[in-house]
Design a protein around this motif. Structure first.
Motif, PDB file in Angstrom:
ATOM      1  N   THR A   1       0.823  -1.218   0.000  1.00 33.08           N
ATOM      2  CA  THR A   1       0.000   0.000   0.000  1.00 33.08           C
ATOM      3  C   THR A   1       0.857   1.268   0.000  1.00 33.08           C
ATOM      4  OG1 THR A   1      -0.160  -0.313   2.378  1.00 33.08           O
ATOM      5  CG2 THR A   1      -2.077  -0.933   1.071  1.00 33.08           C
TER       6      THR A   1
ATOM      7  N   THR B   1       2.686   2.387   2.446  1.00 34.29           N
ATOM      8  CA  THR B   1       2.440   3.068   3.722  1.00 34.29           C
ATOM      9  C   THR B   1       3.728   3.325   4.507  1.00 34.29           C
ATOM     10  OG1 THR B   1       0.380   1.811   3.747  1.00 34.29           O
ATOM     11  CG2 THR B   1       0.965   2.892   5.784  1.00 34.29           C
TER      12      THR B   1
ATOM     13  N   GLU C   1      11.186   2.612   7.965  1.00 35.18           N
ATOM     14  CA  GLU C   1      10.468   1.335   8.020  1.00 35.18           C
ATOM     15  C   GLU C   1      10.829   0.465   6.815  1.00 35.18           C
ATOM     16  OE1 GLU C   1       6.423   2.931  10.312  1.00 35.18           O
ATOM     17  OE2 GLU C   1       6.570   3.045   8.137  1.00 35.18           O
TER      18      GLU C   1
ATOM     19  N   ARG D   1      -7.889   0.614  -6.788  1.00 31.60           N
ATOM     20  CA  ARG D   1      -7.937   1.296  -5.475  1.00 31.60           C
ATOM     21  C   ARG D   1      -9.324   1.867  -5.219  1.00 31.60           C
ATOM     22  NH1 ARG D   1      -2.245   2.560  -3.735  1.00 31.60           N
ATOM     23  NH2 ARG D   1      -2.915   3.857  -2.015  1.00 31.60           N
TER      24      ARG D   1
ATOM     25  N   LEU E   1     -11.705   0.899  -2.175  1.00 31.49           N
ATOM     26  CA  LEU E   1     -12.155   1.924  -1.219  1.00 31.49           C
ATOM     27  C   LEU E   1     -13.672   1.927  -1.106  1.00 31.49           C
ATOM     28  CD1 LEU E   1      -9.621   4.765  -1.949  1.00 31.49           C
ATOM     29  CD2 LEU E   1     -10.150   3.875   0.305  1.00 31.49           C
TER      30      LEU E   1
ATOM     31  N   LEU F   1     -14.589  -0.771   1.129  1.00 25.95           N
ATOM     32  CA  LEU F   1     -14.229  -0.501   2.528  1.00 25.95           C
ATOM     33  C   LEU F   1     -15.035   0.643   3.142  1.00 25.95           C
ATOM     34  CD1 LEU F   1     -10.376  -0.803   2.189  1.00 25.95           C
ATOM     35  CD2 LEU F   1     -11.823  -2.255   3.594  1.00 25.95           C
TER      36      LEU F   1
ATOM     37  N   ARG G   1      -4.674  17.146  -2.401  1.00 29.13           N
ATOM     38  CA  ARG G   1      -4.559  15.787  -1.896  1.00 29.13           C
ATOM     39  C   ARG G   1      -5.735  14.947  -2.375  1.00 29.13           C
ATOM     40  NH1 ARG G   1      -5.259  12.100   2.050  1.00 29.13           N
ATOM     41  NH2 ARG G   1      -3.373  11.151   2.869  1.00 29.13           N
TER      42      ARG G   1
ATOM     43  N   TYR H   1      -5.706  11.599  -4.925  1.00 31.00           N
ATOM     44  CA  TYR H   1      -6.399  10.324  -4.713  1.00 31.00           C
ATOM     45  C   TYR H   1      -7.809  10.408  -5.282  1.00 31.00           C
ATOM     46  CZ  TYR H   1      -2.621   9.502  -1.419  1.00 31.00           C
ATOM     47  OH  TYR H   1      -1.398   9.345  -0.857  1.00 31.00           O
TER      48      TYR H   1
ATOM     49  N   GLU I   1     -11.157   8.119  -5.004  1.00 28.24           N
ATOM     50  CA  GLU I   1     -10.821   6.885  -4.324  1.00 28.24           C
ATOM     51  C   GLU I   1     -11.555   6.702  -3.005  1.00 28.24           C
ATOM     52  OE1 GLU I   1      -6.701   6.195  -4.069  1.00 28.24           O
ATOM     53  OE2 GLU I   1      -6.417   6.402  -6.215  1.00 28.24           O
TER      54      GLU I   1
ATOM     55  N   ARG J   1       6.771   4.682  -4.419  1.00 25.66           N
ATOM     56  CA  ARG J   1       7.491   5.746  -3.728  1.00 25.66           C
ATOM     57  C   ARG J   1       8.998   5.528  -3.896  1.00 25.66           C
ATOM     58  NH1 ARG J   1       4.985   7.584   1.845  1.00 25.66           N
ATOM     59  NH2 ARG J   1       3.194   7.548   0.474  1.00 25.66           N
TER      60      ARG J   1
ATOM     61  N   PHE K   1      -7.160  -0.524   6.607  1.00 25.33           N
ATOM     62  CA  PHE K   1      -6.848  -0.733   5.197  1.00 25.33           C
ATOM     63  C   PHE K   1      -7.289   0.483   4.371  1.00 25.33           C
ATOM     64  CE2 PHE K   1      -6.282  -2.845   1.194  1.00 25.33           C
ATOM     65  CZ  PHE K   1      -5.351  -3.834   1.454  1.00 25.33           C
ATOM     66  N   ARG K   2      -8.426   1.053   4.756  1.00 25.68           N
ATOM     67  CA  ARG K   2      -8.917   2.225   4.030  1.00 25.68           C
ATOM     68  C   ARG K   2      -7.916   3.383   4.150  1.00 25.68           C
ATOM     69  NH1 ARG K   2     -13.853   2.722   6.224  1.00 25.68           N
ATOM     70  NH2 ARG K   2     -13.293   4.343   7.686  1.00 25.68           N
TER      71      ARG K   2
ATOM     72  N   LYS L   1      -4.766   3.165   4.727  1.00 24.80           N
ATOM     73  CA  LYS L   1      -3.555   2.829   3.967  1.00 24.80           C
ATOM     74  C   LYS L   1      -3.772   3.140   2.485  1.00 24.80           C
ATOM     75  CE  LYS L   1      -1.770  -1.236   4.908  1.00 24.80           C
ATOM     76  NZ  LYS L   1      -1.792  -2.666   5.271  1.00 24.80           N
ATOM     77  N   LEU L   2      -4.944   2.785   1.991  1.00 26.32           N
ATOM     78  CA  LEU L   2      -5.243   3.060   0.574  1.00 26.32           C
ATOM     79  C   LEU L   2      -5.358   4.552   0.304  1.00 26.32           C
ATOM     80  CD1 LEU L   2      -7.802   0.327  -0.544  1.00 26.32           C
ATOM     81  CD2 LEU L   2      -5.386   0.464  -1.036  1.00 26.32           C
ATOM     82  N   GLU L   3      -5.687   5.306   1.321  1.00 27.94           N
ATOM     83  CA  GLU L   3      -5.792   6.759   1.160  1.00 27.94           C
ATOM     84  C   GLU L   3      -4.427   7.431   1.252  1.00 27.94           C
ATOM     85  OE1 GLU L   3     -10.333   7.451   2.843  1.00 27.94           O
ATOM     86  OE2 GLU L   3      -8.636   7.728   4.177  1.00 27.94           O
ATOM     87  N   GLY L   4      -3.384   6.608   1.431  1.00 30.81           N
ATOM     88  CA  GLY L   4      -2.023   7.142   1.407  1.00 30.81           C
ATOM     89  C   GLY L   4      -1.485   7.576   2.751  1.00 30.81           C
ATOM     90  N   ARG L   5      -2.138   7.171   3.817  1.00 32.23           N
ATOM     91  CA  ARG L   5      -1.655   7.543   5.157  1.00 32.23           C
ATOM     92  C   ARG L   5      -0.454   6.685   5.540  1.00 32.23           C
ATOM     93  NH1 ARG L   5      -4.383  12.159   6.347  1.00 32.23           N
ATOM     94  NH2 ARG L   5      -6.567  11.943   5.883  1.00 32.23           N
ATOM     95  N   THR L   6       0.460   7.260   6.307  1.00 31.30           N
ATOM     96  CA  THR L   6       1.574   6.474   6.833  1.00 31.30           C
ATOM     97  C   THR L   6       1.131   5.862   8.161  1.00 31.30           C
ATOM     98  OG1 THR L   6       2.453   8.329   8.081  1.00 31.30           O
ATOM     99  CG2 THR L   6       3.238   8.075   5.825  1.00 31.30           C
ATOM    100  N   PHE L   7       1.922   4.927   8.670  1.00 31.15           N
ATOM    101  CA  PHE L   7       1.558   4.296   9.942  1.00 31.15           C
ATOM    102  C   PHE L   7       1.516   5.337  11.073  1.00 31.15           C
ATOM    103  CE2 PHE L   7       3.041   0.072   8.153  1.00 31.15           C
ATOM    104  CZ  PHE L   7       1.767  -0.482   8.159  1.00 31.15           C
TER     105      PHE L   7
ATOM    106  N   GLU M   1       0.676   8.468  10.848  1.00 35.77           N
ATOM    107  CA  GLU M   1      -0.583   9.214  10.727  1.00 35.77           C
ATOM    108  C   GLU M   1      -1.758   8.364  11.204  1.00 35.77           C
ATOM    109  OE1 GLU M   1       1.005  11.585   6.800  1.00 35.77           O
ATOM    110  OE2 GLU M   1      -0.691  10.246   6.615  1.00 35.77           O
ATOM    111  N   ILE M   2      -1.719   7.087  10.822  1.00 33.74           N
ATOM    112  CA  ILE M   2      -2.805   6.178  11.215  1.00 33.74           C
ATOM    113  C   ILE M   2      -2.863   6.068  12.741  1.00 33.74           C
ATOM    114  CG2 ILE M   2      -3.600   3.777  11.111  1.00 33.74           C
ATOM    115  CD1 ILE M   2      -2.442   3.713   8.236  1.00 33.74           C
TER     116      ILE M   2
END
Lengths: 416, 167
Positions: A19, A21, A26, A60, A64, A67, A255, A259, A262, A352, B121-122, B124-130, B132-133
């Motif tokens: 994803t 993320t 990390e 995606r 979404l 979800l 932003r 996306y 989505e 990325r 999961f949502r 993550k798909l929206e582009g958030r980092t851990f 931020e989550i």
């Protein structure tokens, strides 16, 4: 033991790979662990199928949708709330509080009853006129009174604009028998007995009313058009660049555009939903899809690790930086420093990358970097549309080309 | 870690990974091909976090390509060469249909997850980092988010039959 711990920690990061993320630290932890552990490497290699799938905007979008939180109707929501035990507790407490208020209010009013006062609305005069009226009184006053006058008066100074201020004054006296103008002047001039905090309170009311007027005037006045520059300058927090030719009237959230489509607008708060809808409209208008770029600035720390910093960071001379970049479409990505190409690479959608790949860029003074994204198949002579960009609560900056096609973002790095 | 050291490690891992899916000698060739691409096109990449994702992409591409080649050679079916369509780089209708089916399978599996996993999961798909989550989900620490995500991923994998390959 250390290897096992590293593997256990790294394994938890697997879900963030596909994803996109993971932060740079990390990613490094995960990859280094995978290089030393076949099982982790296999799991990561298997994740590539998912990453490839999630790189497609359509996929995606579909996921979404799957979800999305189920919509709850107003009556269903109220009924669900009433089924909760806490709802009954809250309702009971509110009922008891209301009964107490009804019972105790007459008692309180009896205890706190004061002599009748008269509410007089005083329209304060402009400062000049007020001062002129005060002049004869000063001439009549003795030296002691004049010295007192020189001190700051407890009576609030009149604001430049005439504002109606309610002032509590003593009941009918000498001034009440005179005309309304004299009565008003008297109310402003004579200090009625009142608590010490009353003067600041009046000042506050005056200031608040004036501020309200200014806000209303500003809101009613036509907003000045911001002129779009030929390129988007990153690293500036807030603000939305408007169209130079008024071709794009929608000030969309970059932003949301990045996306675009989505997530369901209806499930967000009103403002966010509006932005998402605007973004979807803009995205739908771009034949090849909106071209979007997400970047963040990484600074090398003393440990040698690169850490993400805010886009408006003021760097020190000698700092070394790299950029973490991601585009929403596959194509060619180029990094330029003062118009010299520093890096050029093929990039996949939502992949990325940290650039430049080797040594970072050493900052000697204020530096302007530019990132260019040329999506696969995009024509170079396409008419350029204004940029939209917006920094959000994260440290990344989003730059989008609403009309699709090539995109160029300039990043002005400040160095002290 | 030096580039040479990383590449040596990568080769070993790629051979082992590929050998678990195709013949050992073919796996050796495939690993060699991946390293060749890394050498020719990505010689500027030095760090493990840059080399590793590119390697996975090349590896996957080479594996898919190997399977297609094997099919074309008639290892599975025989067909006259004149009837074999030339690739134009775009997905074939079969591939497109398979991809759509994969997305639907994944979507159905996601719908079966618990509320927290779906929310995670949502985001993550929206582009958030851990990080931020962690803030958005009001988790006590980032390790909590890692653990949630790991468990959610396990559940999702189980719902999909233990592998992402089918999607």
């Amino acid at each position: 033991m250390g290897g096992y711990m590293k593997r256990a920690e790294a394994e938890k990061l697997l879900g963030g790979y596909a994803t996109g993320t993971l932060s740079e630290a990390e990613r490094r932890l995960l990859y280094e662990a995978a290089l030393g552990d076949q099982e982790l490497f296999d799991a990561l290699a298997d994740e590539e199928a998912l990453r490839e799938l999630l790189a497609e905007p359509e996929a995606r979008k579909r996921l979404l949708e799957a979800l999305a939180e189920p919509k709850v109707g107003l009556w269903e929501g109220i009924a669900a709330w009433w089924r909760r035990p806490v709802a009954w507790g809250v309702a009971g407490s509110v009922a008891v509080a209301a009964m107490l208020v009804v019972m105790l209010l007459p008692v309180y009013q009896t205890m706190t009853r004061k002599p009748a006062v008269m509410e007089v609305a005083v329209r304060t005069a402009p400062a000049g006129r007020h001062a002129a009226e005060e002049q004869p009184r000063e001439a009549e006053a003795g030296p002691v009174e004049l010295a007192k006058k020189a001190e700051p008066s407890p009576v609030p100074a009149a604001p430049p604009a005439a504002v109606a201020v309610p002032v509590r004054t003593a009941p009918a006296g000498r001034h009440a028998a005179e005309g309304p103008e004299e009565e008003a002047r008297a109310a402003a001039r004579i200090e009625p007995p009142r608590p010490a905090a009353a003067a600041p309170a009046v000042e506050q009311v005056v200031a608040e009313r004036a501020a309200e007027k200014r806000e209303i005037a500003e809101a009613e006045a036509p907003a000045p058009k911001q002129i779009a520059k030929s390129g988007a300058v990153g690293g500036v927090i807030g603000g939305v660049v408007a169209s130079q030719a008024e071709a794009m009237r929608v000030e969309a959230d970059a932003r949301a555009l990045y996306y675009a489509g989505e997530s369901k607008a209806a499930q967000r708060p009103a403002v966010m939903a509006m932005r998402a809808r605007q973004a979807a409209d803009v995205a739908a208008a771009a034949p090849g899809g909106v071209t979007g770029l997400r970047y963040s600035v990484l600074r090398r720390a003393a440990s040698g690790e690169y850490e993400e910093v805010a886009p408006d960071t003021v760097f020190a001379a000698g700092d070394v930086v790299r950029l973490s970049v991601e585009a929403n479409q596959g194509g060619v990505l180029r990094l330029l420093r003062q118009d010299d190409t520093v890096a050029e690479l093929a990039i996949g959608a939502r992949q990325r990358r940290v650039i430049p790949a080797g040594e970072g860029l050493k900052l000697e003074g204020p530096t302007v970097l530019a990132i260019e994204v040329a999506p696969a198949g995009a024509r170079k002579d396409e008419k350029r549309q204004p940029w939209v960009r917006r920094a959000v609560e994260e440290r990344a900056v989003y730059v989008v080309e609403p009309a699709g096609g090539p995109l160029r973002a300039e990043i002005a790095l400040r160095v002290r | 870690m030096e580039r040479g050291e990383i590449l040596a490690g990568l080769r070993e891992r790629i051979v082992a990974y590929a050998a678990s899916r195709i013949a050992r000698d073919v796996a050796e060739d495939l690993a060699q091909e991946v390293l060749l691409v890394l050498h020719q096109k990505y010689s500027h990449l030095e760090r493990v976090e840059d080399l590793m994702p590119v390697s996975f992409q090349i590896l996957r591409f080479k594996l898919v390509s190997h399977r297609r080649r094997a099919a074309r050679r008639g290892e599975y079916t025989q067909a006259p060469v004149e009837e074999v369509a030339l690739k134009d780089g775009r997905p074939t209708p079969e591939e497109e249909a398979a991809r759509r089916e994969g997305v639907e399978r994944l979507a159905r599996a996601l719908e079966q997850l618990g509320e927290r996993c779906r929310k995670l999961f949502r985001m993550k798909l929206e582009g958030r980092t851990f990080a931020e989550i962690q803030g958005l989900m009001e988790a006590g620490s980032i390790n909590t988010v890692y653990t949630w995500d790991f468990r959610c991923r396990q559940q999702l994998l189980e719902l999909l039959g233990g592998s992402w390959e089918g999607i």
